[in-house]
Enzyme design. Sequence first.
Site, PDB file in Angstrom:
ATOM      1  N   HIS A 235       0.859  -1.187   0.000  1.00  0.00           N
ATOM      2  CA  HIS A 235       0.000   0.000   0.000  1.00  0.00           C
ATOM      3  C   HIS A 235       0.891   1.231   0.000  1.00  0.00           C
ATOM      4  CE1 HIS A 235      -2.749   3.127   1.352  1.00  0.00           C
ATOM      5  NE2 HIS A 235      -3.754   2.316   1.104  1.00  0.00           N
ATOM      6  N   CYS A 273      -3.788   2.422  -4.507  1.00  0.00           N
ATOM      7  CA  CYS A 273      -4.712   3.277  -3.751  1.00  0.00           C
ATOM      8  C   CYS A 273      -4.783   4.635  -4.429  1.00  0.00           C
ATOM      9  CB  CYS A 273      -4.271   3.424  -2.301  1.00  0.00           C
ATOM     10  SG  CYS A 273      -5.377   4.488  -1.339  1.00  0.00           S
ATOM     11  N   HIS A 300      -7.796   0.217  -4.201  1.00  0.00           N
ATOM     12  CA  HIS A 300      -8.593   1.103  -3.354  1.00  0.00           C
ATOM     13  C   HIS A 300      -9.059   2.266  -4.226  1.00  0.00           C
ATOM     14  CE1 HIS A 300      -6.401  -0.056   0.652  1.00  0.00           C
ATOM     15  NE2 HIS A 300      -7.034  -1.080   0.093  1.00  0.00           N
ATOM     16  N   ASP A 348     -12.796   2.868  -1.048  1.00  0.00           N
ATOM     17  CA  ASP A 348     -11.961   3.218   0.099  1.00  0.00           C
ATOM     18  C   ASP A 348     -12.556   4.418   0.815  1.00  0.00           C
ATOM     19  OD1 ASP A 348      -9.846   3.032   1.834  1.00  0.00           O
ATOM     20  OD2 ASP A 348      -8.422   4.052   0.516  1.00  0.00           O
ATOM     21  N   HIS A 349     -12.744   4.267   2.099  1.00  0.00           N
ATOM     22  CA  HIS A 349     -13.325   5.311   2.946  1.00  0.00           C
ATOM     23  C   HIS A 349     -14.725   5.693   2.431  1.00  0.00           C
ATOM     24  CE1 HIS A 349      -8.921   6.507   4.104  1.00  0.00           C
ATOM     25  NE2 HIS A 349      -9.223   5.248   4.383  1.00  0.00           N
ATOM     26  N   TYR A 365     -14.999   4.544   7.729  1.00  0.00           N
ATOM     27  CA  TYR A 365     -15.546   3.226   7.442  1.00  0.00           C
ATOM     28  C   TYR A 365     -16.981   3.054   7.928  1.00  0.00           C
ATOM     29  CZ  TYR A 365     -10.927   1.943   5.868  1.00  0.00           C
ATOM     30  OH  TYR A 365      -9.753   1.883   5.163  1.00  0.00           O
TER      31      TYR A 365
END
Length: 391
Positions: A235, A273, A300, A348-349, A365
């Site tokens: 990551h 990501c 992501h 993601d998020h 999250y």
Amino acid sequence: MLMTQTMRWFGPSDPVRLADIRQAGATGIVTALHEVPNGIVWTLDAIRTRKRMIEEAGLSWEVVESVPVHEGIKRADADCPSLIEAYRQTLRNLGACGIRVVTYNFMPLLDWTRTDLAFALPDGALALRFDWEAIAAYDQFILERPGAERDYAPGVRARARVLYDGLSAAGRHRLERTIIAGLPGSEESFTSAQFLTAIDSYRDISADTLRRNHISFLEAVCPAAEEAGVQLVVHPDDPPFPLFGLPRVVSTETDVTDLFRRVPSAANGLCFCAGSFGARADNDLSGMVRRLGDRIGFVHLRSVQREADGISFHEAAHLEGDAGMEAIVAALCDVADAQGRSIPMRPDHGHQMLDDLNKVTNPGYSLLGRMRGLAELRGLERGIRFARQKG
């Protein structure tokens, strides 16, 4: 070949249930054994128990996020060989249980970092934010790291002073805990005194040294990953630049391509990501997907809105902000089709919104913001594919 749609789940204590994730439209779970201390082997029994729980909920588990890399490995301490052997055994056990992708990062001490967990957006939703002046305020006036002032421009130092002076005691405490208490997925938490001591343990670790240690780690664990049928995916740094005098070495395309050149094993892969890489305007996101596609094992999808100073940012809606998500997803479609595989992805998020504003949630999250993101990303991918078929 549609992407495999997943969501991150933090285990039985996560306020978002597996049933909620299934109803949101995901078919897979991305998770980890967060209760296992860093450096300890994940046992076959523990992995099988967690996998059984996920499968009984009608979902699959093929991607781990993450198996943390112990700080002793990043620093190449005396106990590094035993820590690496524990990591290798965890990879063997995961492979034996059908896990095929294992995420990790090589950021010293801190995982992802934010300064505000409830940044109010015009529509009333809450987002995560990273503010460079707030980092400078914490670093200089709360942490009081020796030499911190050298890392900030004079104007940033002055504005950080004003920001700090304007904070109440509660505000200063909240800033401190936001930065170093450990966000979801982080396995370490500090007090400021502990953080200073930990930073000092890296005093002899330059960026070049950290890169060498990263390469040594991969050279040691990739053979075990290959044997286990597991791909390790790194990551990127979040945010992708040094913080608190600590080096970060997975921030740009050059960083990643050098890592692949130095360790050419097929087990050495990338978790792409878009949010982390996208915090830097000089990262060409869709181009990186196309050029690095054969190494991307997990994605992501997240967009950040870079702010006026070029360093600060906040989390945008998944199809907004600076990412250029349409071009990213189009590139992912091309990679998946060329290689004949379904790439695991997750939204993601997500913004804290609607009913989740009244709930206790893990920052980034909550369920509904991620469900919105998954729906938008699913529609974007299908729209791209439909338009191509019609064309």
